[in-house]
Design a protein around this motif. Sequence first.
Motif, PDB file in Angstrom:
ATOM      1  N   ILE A   1      -3.490  -0.584   5.383  1.00  0.00           N
ATOM      2  CA  ILE A   1      -4.018   0.651   4.467  1.00  0.00           C
ATOM      3  C   ILE A   1      -4.109   1.885   5.024  1.00  0.00           C
ATOM      4  O   ILE A   1      -3.703   3.011   4.252  1.00  0.00           O
ATOM      5  CB  ILE A   1      -5.371  -0.201   3.831  1.00  0.00           C
ATOM      6  CG1 ILE A   1      -4.885  -1.268   3.151  1.00  0.00           C
ATOM      7  CG2 ILE A   1      -6.102   0.660   2.752  1.00  0.00           C
ATOM      8  CD1 ILE A   1      -6.094  -2.235   2.778  1.00  0.00           C
ATOM      9  N   ASN A   2      -4.915   2.018   5.854  1.00  0.00           N
ATOM     10  CA  ASN A   2      -5.226   3.422   6.502  1.00  0.00           C
ATOM     11  C   ASN A   2      -4.012   4.221   7.026  1.00  0.00           C
ATOM     12  O   ASN A   2      -3.703   5.289   6.785  1.00  0.00           O
ATOM     13  CB  ASN A   2      -6.146   3.220   7.682  1.00  0.00           C
ATOM     14  CG  ASN A   2      -7.446   2.858   7.349  1.00  0.00           C
ATOM     15  OD1 ASN A   2      -8.041   3.140   6.258  1.00  0.00           O
ATOM     16  ND2 ASN A   2      -8.143   2.115   8.154  1.00  0.00           N
TER      17      ASN A   2
ATOM     18  N   GLU B   1      -6.869   4.410 -12.309  1.00  0.00           N
ATOM     19  CA  GLU B   1      -6.187   5.208 -11.351  1.00  0.00           C
ATOM     20  C   GLU B   1      -4.677   5.479 -11.701  1.00  0.00           C
ATOM     21  O   GLU B   1      -4.288   6.409 -11.471  1.00  0.00           O
ATOM     22  CB  GLU B   1      -6.302   4.692  -9.712  1.00  0.00           C
ATOM     23  CG  GLU B   1      -7.568   4.652  -9.252  1.00  0.00           C
ATOM     24  CD  GLU B   1      -8.136   3.469  -9.604  1.00  0.00           C
ATOM     25  OE1 GLU B   1      -9.476   3.229  -9.156  1.00  0.00           O
ATOM     26  OE2 GLU B   1      -7.943   2.398 -10.228  1.00  0.00           O
TER      27      GLU B   1
ATOM     28  N   TYR C   1      -0.245   7.979   0.596  1.00  0.00           N
ATOM     29  CA  TYR C   1      -0.375   7.002  -0.571  1.00  0.00           C
ATOM     30  C   TYR C   1      -1.641   7.362  -1.325  1.00  0.00           C
ATOM     31  O   TYR C   1      -2.619   7.653  -0.965  1.00  0.00           O
ATOM     32  CB  TYR C   1      -0.708   5.559   0.167  1.00  0.00           C
ATOM     33  CG  TYR C   1      -0.863   4.588  -1.105  1.00  0.00           C
ATOM     34  CD1 TYR C   1       0.249   4.111  -1.823  1.00  0.00           C
ATOM     35  CD2 TYR C   1      -2.049   4.230  -1.540  1.00  0.00           C
ATOM     36  CE1 TYR C   1      -0.127   3.082  -2.869  1.00  0.00           C
ATOM     37  CE2 TYR C   1      -2.473   3.297  -2.398  1.00  0.00           C
ATOM     38  CZ  TYR C   1      -1.329   2.736  -3.079  1.00  0.00           C
ATOM     39  OH  TYR C   1      -1.477   1.948  -4.082  1.00  0.00           O
ATOM     40  N   ILE C   2      -1.454   7.373  -2.688  1.00  0.00           N
ATOM     41  CA  ILE C   2      -2.319   7.640  -3.621  1.00  0.00           C
ATOM     42  C   ILE C   2      -2.451   6.275  -4.587  1.00  0.00           C
ATOM     43  O   ILE C   2      -1.607   5.766  -5.098  1.00  0.00           O
ATOM     44  CB  ILE C   2      -1.863   8.726  -4.638  1.00  0.00           C
ATOM     45  CG1 ILE C   2      -1.511  10.236  -3.878  1.00  0.00           C
ATOM     46  CG2 ILE C   2      -2.936   9.139  -5.861  1.00  0.00           C
ATOM     47  CD1 ILE C   2      -0.896  11.183  -4.552  1.00  0.00           C
ATOM     48  N   ASN C   3      -3.997   6.193  -4.732  1.00  0.00           N
ATOM     49  CA  ASN C   3      -4.158   4.890  -5.681  1.00  0.00           C
ATOM     50  C   ASN C   3      -3.804   5.384  -6.971  1.00  0.00           C
ATOM     51  O   ASN C   3      -3.695   6.085  -7.630  1.00  0.00           O
ATOM     52  CB  ASN C   3      -5.716   4.573  -5.613  1.00  0.00           C
ATOM     53  CG  ASN C   3      -6.298   4.070  -4.471  1.00  0.00           C
ATOM     54  OD1 ASN C   3      -5.615   3.649  -3.466  1.00  0.00           O
ATOM     55  ND2 ASN C   3      -7.545   4.172  -3.974  1.00  0.00           N
TER      56      ASN C   3
ATOM     57  N   MET D   1       1.425  -0.408  -1.087  1.00  0.00           N
ATOM     58  CA  MET D   1       0.562  -1.402  -0.784  1.00  0.00           C
ATOM     59  C   MET D   1       0.917  -2.826  -1.315  1.00  0.00           C
ATOM     60  O   MET D   1       0.131  -3.712  -1.064  1.00  0.00           O
ATOM     61  CB  MET D   1      -0.852  -0.970  -1.633  1.00  0.00           C
ATOM     62  CG  MET D   1      -1.427   0.348  -1.038  1.00  0.00           C
ATOM     63  SD  MET D   1      -1.793   0.024   0.673  1.00  0.00           S
ATOM     64  CE  MET D   1      -2.296   1.856   1.173  1.00  0.00           C
TER      65      MET D   1
ATOM     66  N   HIS E   1      -0.929   4.038   5.677  1.00  0.00           N
ATOM     67  CA  HIS E   1      -0.141   4.680   4.491  1.00  0.00           C
ATOM     68  C   HIS E   1      -0.992   5.535   3.643  1.00  0.00           C
ATOM     69  O   HIS E   1      -0.399   6.440   3.075  1.00  0.00           O
ATOM     70  CB  HIS E   1       0.239   3.295   3.494  1.00  0.00           C
ATOM     71  CG  HIS E   1       1.313   2.152   3.952  1.00  0.00           C
ATOM     72  ND1 HIS E   1       2.444   2.858   4.015  1.00  0.00           N
ATOM     73  CD2 HIS E   1       1.337   1.226   4.566  1.00  0.00           C
ATOM     74  CE1 HIS E   1       3.469   2.321   4.717  1.00  0.00           C
ATOM     75  NE2 HIS E   1       2.538   1.033   4.994  1.00  0.00           N
ATOM     76  N   LYS E   2      -2.445   5.549   3.693  1.00  0.00           N
ATOM     77  CA  LYS E   2      -3.275   6.572   3.108  1.00  0.00           C
ATOM     78  C   LYS E   2      -3.013   7.793   3.965  1.00  0.00           C
ATOM     79  O   LYS E   2      -2.909   8.930   3.294  1.00  0.00           O
ATOM     80  CB  LYS E   2      -4.652   5.985   3.044  1.00  0.00           C
ATOM     81  CG  LYS E   2      -4.940   4.961   1.985  1.00  0.00           C
ATOM     82  CD  LYS E   2      -6.225   4.704   1.650  1.00  0.00           C
ATOM     83  CE  LYS E   2      -6.448   3.832   0.296  1.00  0.00           C
ATOM     84  NZ  LYS E   2      -7.649   3.601   0.033  1.00  0.00           N
ATOM     85  N   LYS E   3      -2.684   7.732   5.172  1.00  0.00           N
ATOM     86  CA  LYS E   3      -2.700   9.199   6.130  1.00  0.00           C
ATOM     87  C   LYS E   3      -1.239   9.657   5.869  1.00  0.00           C
ATOM     88  O   LYS E   3      -1.131  10.819   5.753  1.00  0.00           O
ATOM     89  CB  LYS E   3      -2.770   8.627   7.490  1.00  0.00           C
ATOM     90  CG  LYS E   3      -4.216   8.407   7.777  1.00  0.00           C
ATOM     91  CD  LYS E   3      -4.295   7.931   9.397  1.00  0.00           C
ATOM     92  CE  LYS E   3      -5.687   7.668   9.887  1.00  0.00           C
ATOM     93  NZ  LYS E   3      -5.530   7.272  11.166  1.00  0.00           N
TER      94      LYS E   3
END
Length: 111
Positions: A44-45, A82, A52-54, A27, A47-49
């Motif tokens: 963002i979407n 987090e 990626y974890i906050n 990020m 990398h979350k898929k």
Amino acid sequence: MTEHSIQYQIVQYLRLKNILVFESDVMSGLQFFSHTDGRRFAFINHHKKLGYINGQSDLVIVTKKEVLFVELKTATGKQSPEQKIFQKNIEVLGYKYLIWKSLDDCLNYHF
């Protein structure tokens, strides 16, 4: 000194020492998008898929004897809630989680 400049120094040092290091905070790439750029949300979407974890650490360092998760902070920087959760999860698994605030912290670590 910024977190990114600290990270750059540490990565360069570790590479000179032939120590495997990965940036895990994808990020940080958001700095290249303005807040109004629609590609920011796609980034963002995406990398979350991909997992990626906050709160995940900035670096993952792999040596023959250990794997380290390293969060980088400025001299006055503090962990987010987090990041504290991520640290706890890593430590429960038996891995080391370190907070480094300068290149000296890396230089003083016994690899």
